[in-house]
Design an enzyme around this catalytic site. Structure first.
Site, short mmCIF file in Angstrom:
data_model
loop_
_atom_site.label_atom_id
_atom_site.label_comp_id
_atom_site.label_asym_id
_atom_site.label_seq_id
_atom_site.Cartn_x
_atom_site.Cartn_y
_atom_site.Cartn_z
N HIS A 16 -3.04 -13.73 -7.20
CA HIS A 16 -4.39 -13.76 -6.62
C HIS A 16 -5.22 -14.87 -7.24
O HIS A 16 -5.96 -15.57 -6.55
CB HIS A 16 -5.09 -12.41 -6.85
CG HIS A 16 -4.66 -11.36 -5.88
ND1 HIS A 16 -5.50 -10.35 -5.45
CD2 HIS A 16 -3.48 -11.16 -5.24
CE1 HIS A 16 -4.84 -9.58 -4.59
NE2 HIS A 16 -3.63 -10.04 -4.45
N ASN A 38 -8.68 -6.31 -3.16
CA ASN A 38 -8.43 -6.08 -4.60
C ASN A 38 -7.60 -4.84 -4.85
O ASN A 38 -7.26 -4.55 -5.99
CB ASN A 38 -9.76 -5.95 -5.36
CG ASN A 38 -10.46 -4.63 -5.08
OD1 ASN A 38 -9.96 -3.78 -4.35
ND2 ASN A 38 -11.61 -4.46 -5.69
N HIS A 82 7.71 -8.88 -4.87
CA HIS A 82 7.62 -7.51 -4.36
C HIS A 82 8.80 -6.65 -4.79
O HIS A 82 9.02 -5.59 -4.25
CB HIS A 82 7.43 -7.53 -2.84
CG HIS A 82 6.08 -8.00 -2.43
ND1 HIS A 82 5.73 -8.39 -1.16
CD2 HIS A 82 4.94 -8.16 -3.17
CE1 HIS A 82 4.47 -8.77 -1.11
NE2 HIS A 82 3.96 -8.64 -2.33
N ARG A 91 0.84 -9.76 -9.98
CA ARG A 91 0.00 -9.85 -8.78
C ARG A 91 -1.34 -10.51 -9.10
O ARG A 91 -1.89 -11.29 -8.31
CB ARG A 91 -0.21 -8.46 -8.20
CG ARG A 91 -1.03 -8.48 -6.93
CD ARG A 91 -0.89 -7.19 -6.14
NE ARG A 91 -1.44 -7.38 -4.81
CZ ARG A 91 -2.46 -6.68 -4.33
NH1 ARG A 91 -3.04 -5.75 -5.07
NH2 ARG A 91 -2.90 -6.91 -3.11
C1 HEM Z 1 3.50 -13.60 0.84
C2 HEM Z 1 2.28 -13.12 0.88
C3 HEM Z 1 1.90 -11.85 0.17
C4 HEM Z 1 1.26 -10.80 0.72
C5 HEM Z 1 0.79 -10.68 2.16
C6 HEM Z 1 1.14 -9.80 -0.30
C7 HEM Z 1 0.53 -8.56 -0.12
C8 HEM Z 1 0.56 -7.54 -1.03
C9 HEM Z 1 -0.01 -6.23 -0.81
C10 HEM Z 1 -0.77 -5.80 0.43
C11 HEM Z 1 0.28 -5.47 -1.89
C12 HEM Z 1 -0.04 -3.99 -2.09
C13 HEM Z 1 -1.46 -3.73 -2.47
C14 HEM Z 1 -1.70 -2.24 -2.46
O1 HEM Z 1 -1.70 -1.67 -1.38
O2 HEM Z 1 -1.88 -1.64 -3.53
C15 HEM Z 1 1.01 -6.30 -2.81
C16 HEM Z 1 1.49 -5.88 -4.02
C17 HEM Z 1 2.11 -6.70 -4.92
N1 HEM Z 1 2.33 -8.05 -4.77
FE1 HEM Z 1 2.09 -9.14 -3.09
N2 HEM Z 1 1.70 -10.25 -1.44
C18 HEM Z 1 2.18 -11.51 -1.21
C19 HEM Z 1 2.78 -12.34 -2.13
C20 HEM Z 1 2.97 -12.01 -3.45
C21 HEM Z 1 3.39 -12.94 -4.47
C22 HEM Z 1 3.58 -14.44 -4.26
C23 HEM Z 1 3.52 -12.23 -5.62
C24 HEM Z 1 3.92 -12.71 -6.98
C25 HEM Z 1 4.82 -13.65 -7.18
C26 HEM Z 1 3.20 -10.85 -5.31
C27 HEM Z 1 3.29 -9.81 -6.19
C28 HEM Z 1 2.93 -8.50 -5.91
C29 HEM Z 1 3.14 -7.39 -6.82
C30 HEM Z 1 3.82 -7.46 -8.19
C31 HEM Z 1 2.61 -6.26 -6.21
C32 HEM Z 1 2.56 -4.84 -6.79
C33 HEM Z 1 1.25 -4.69 -7.54
C34 HEM Z 1 1.13 -3.41 -8.34
O3 HEM Z 1 2.00 -2.55 -8.28
O4 HEM Z 1 0.12 -3.29 -9.06
N3 HEM Z 1 2.86 -10.76 -4.00
N4 HEM Z 1 1.17 -7.54 -2.26
C1 LIG Z 2 -12.42 -3.22 -5.70
O1 LIG Z 2 -13.58 -3.38 -4.93
C2 LIG Z 2 -14.36 -2.22 -4.80
C3 LIG Z 2 -15.53 -2.56 -3.90
O2 LIG Z 2 -15.10 -3.19 -2.74
C4 LIG Z 2 -14.84 -1.75 -6.17
O3 LIG Z 2 -15.53 -0.53 -6.03
C5 LIG Z 2 -13.64 -1.54 -7.09
O4 LIG Z 2 -14.07 -1.25 -8.39
C6 LIG Z 2 -12.79 -2.81 -7.12
N1 LIG Z 2 -11.59 -2.60 -7.94
C7 LIG Z 2 -11.29 -3.36 -9.00
C8 LIG Z 2 -10.01 -3.09 -9.67
O5 LIG Z 2 -12.02 -4.26 -9.40
#
Ligand code: HEM
Ligand SMILES: *[C@@H]1O[C@H](CO)[C@@H](O)[C@H](O)[C@H]1NC(C)=O
Ligand SMILES: *[C@@H]1O[C@H](CO)[C@@H](O)[C@H](O)[C@H]1NC(C)=O
Ligand SMILES: *[C@@H]1O[C@H](CO)[C@@H](O)[C@H](O)[C@H]1NC(C)=O
Ligand SMILES: *[C@@H]1O[C@H](CO)[C@@H](O)[C@H](O)[C@H]1NC(C)=O
Length: 318
Positions: A62, A90, A187, A58
């Site tokens: 980003h 983030n 995902h 992820r």
């Molecule tokens: C298509 C548009 C995308 C959107 C709107 C999106 C949005 C998100 C969101 C909202 C989360 C969860 C954050 C949270 O609530 O903790 C997430 C997690 C994740 N995304 Fe996406 N994402 C997108 C594309 C991608 C792409 C292109 C990749 C990598 C190829 C990716 C890999 C991941 C991974 C691995 C997680 C899990 C992160 C973790 O467990 O630490 N995403 N994504």
């Molecule tokens: C995400 O942003 C918040 C402030 O918006 C900050 O307090 C937090 O440390 C940030 N998390 C990371 C992983 O950098």
């Protein structure tokens, strides 16, 4: 005469060694240990914490979606500027220490050579491989940027996006609908907090409390973990049924109404993207091939020339 030729040879090899073009052999002469060192450190990180691969994948996404893959996501906020990683989307970015460890070891082995942006691109690839996914050769030679702004993180796609918004966000970066469907397969790894899918399980629209495209039993489970006034900040759900395994379960569940985000569900809203979801659900091999191809594209997004240095510490500009 002989020494003149030698001099010319030396000069030309120096120029060739400092070529700016990206390539899979970019560090062949200057830091042949780069890739094995990074793999070893990602592997070690993953053994200590199984959430590390998802975090690295992820983080790379980003990084690439904001100012190109230039390591901007790795920079700390500084006195005058709040960094990208501290912007609102983030949530769940973590495991920055893995990149730091790789950088520290590479600075000992080949000082000032391997960029933080390349370390992150390689670490994301290793994260996928070590989780059972496909491998690919990563073109290298990215440079690190000096700009990281919290507000820029609002340029990331939101989980509430529909298919036209997703298409726009990806095509702005030279990525196609095929890339969108394949990369959304990222995902298959990791975890999401309630806030990212809250819109689908409470007050969805004027007619429905829950997104009617969601499986009712799946939505019911999410509502229990994420009540309206959720007080548990760490609450949420795994991205799929096997969150530490890189497989095609994400697509199979998506077809059953068991995806977390509106942006996942949106892939079923056009016949073209739905067809690709069906293809990847039916064949893990097709998914793996498409994912590897699209990752090479995503990890080649460039930010337009701002990135020029190889940072010595990934958290701060030189
Ligand atoms: C298509 C548009 C995308 C959107 C709107 C999106 C949005 C998100 C969101 C909202 C989360 C969860 C954050 C949270 O609530 O903790 C997430 C997690 C994740 N995304 Fe996406 N994402 C997108 C594309 C991608 C792409 C292109 C990749 C990598 C190829 C990716 C890999 C991941 C991974 C691995 C997680 C899990 C992160 C973790 O467990 O630490 N995403 N994504
Ligand atoms: C995400 O942003 C918040 C402030 O918006 C900050 O307090 C937090 O440390 C940030 N998390 C990371 C992983 O950098
Ligand atoms: C970057 O921020 C992290 C977390 O806030 C902190 O632990 C670390 O020391 C900082 N590193 C540098 C080089 O400023
Ligand atoms: C922050 O980003 C948003 C979305 O990209 C943009 O509309 C807004 O003008 C930016 N604000 C500042 C202060 O740069
Ligand atoms: C997606 O959302 C945007 C902004 O709300 C809207 O203008 C557009 O018509 C929507 N597209 C689809 C296919 O629903």
């Amino acid at each position: 005469m002989a020494s003149l030729i030698t001099t010319i040879l030396i000069i030309s090899s120096v120029f060739m060694g400092s070529s700016n073009s990206m390539g899979v052999d970019y560090y062949k002469e200057t830091c042949p240990e780069a890739e094995p060192v990074i793999s070893k450190i990602v592997h070690k990180g993953m053994i200590n914490d199984k959430t590390v691969p998802a975090a690295l994948l992820r983080m790379h996404f980003h990084d690439c979606f904001i100012r190109g893959c230039d390591g901007s996501v790795l920079l700390n906020s500084s006195g005058e500027e709040e960094a990208e990683k501290d912007g609102a989307p983030n949530i769940s970015l973590h495991a920055f220490y893995v990149i730091d460890h790789a950088k520290e070891e590479l600075e000992r082995k080949c000082p000032g050579v391997v960029s933080c942006a390349d370390i992150l691109a390689l670490a994301a690839r290793d994260a996928v491989v070590l989780s059972g996914g496909p491998t690919w050769d990563v073109p290298k030679g990215r440079k690190d940027g000096r700009i990281s702004k919290a507000n820029d993180s609002l340029q990331l796609p939101f989980p509430t996006f529909n298919i036209s918004q997703l298409h726009q966000s990806f095509s702005n970066r030279g990525l196609s609908l095929e890339d969108l469907v394949a990369l959304s397969g990222g995902h298959t790894l990791g975890f999401s907090h309630c806030s990212s899918f809250q819109n689908r399980i409470h007050s969805f629209d004027s007619l429905n409390d829950v997104d009617p495209t969601m499986s009712p039993s799946f939505a019911g489970g999410l509502k229990r973990v994420c009540p309206v006034h959720n007080k548990v900040r760490s609450a949420g759900a795994n991205m799929d049924s096997s969150p530490t395994v890189f497989d095609n379960a994400y697509y199979k569940l998506l077809l059953q109404g068991k995806s977390l985000f509106s942006s996942d569900q949106a892939l079923l809203s056009t016949s073209k993207t739905k067809g690709l979801v069906g293809k990847y659900a039916a064949s893990q091999q097709h998914f793996f091939e498409a994912f590897a191809k699209s990752m090479i594209k995503m990890s080649s997004i460039s930010g337009g020339g701002g990135a020029t240095e190889v940072r010595l510490n990934c958290r701060v500009v030189n």
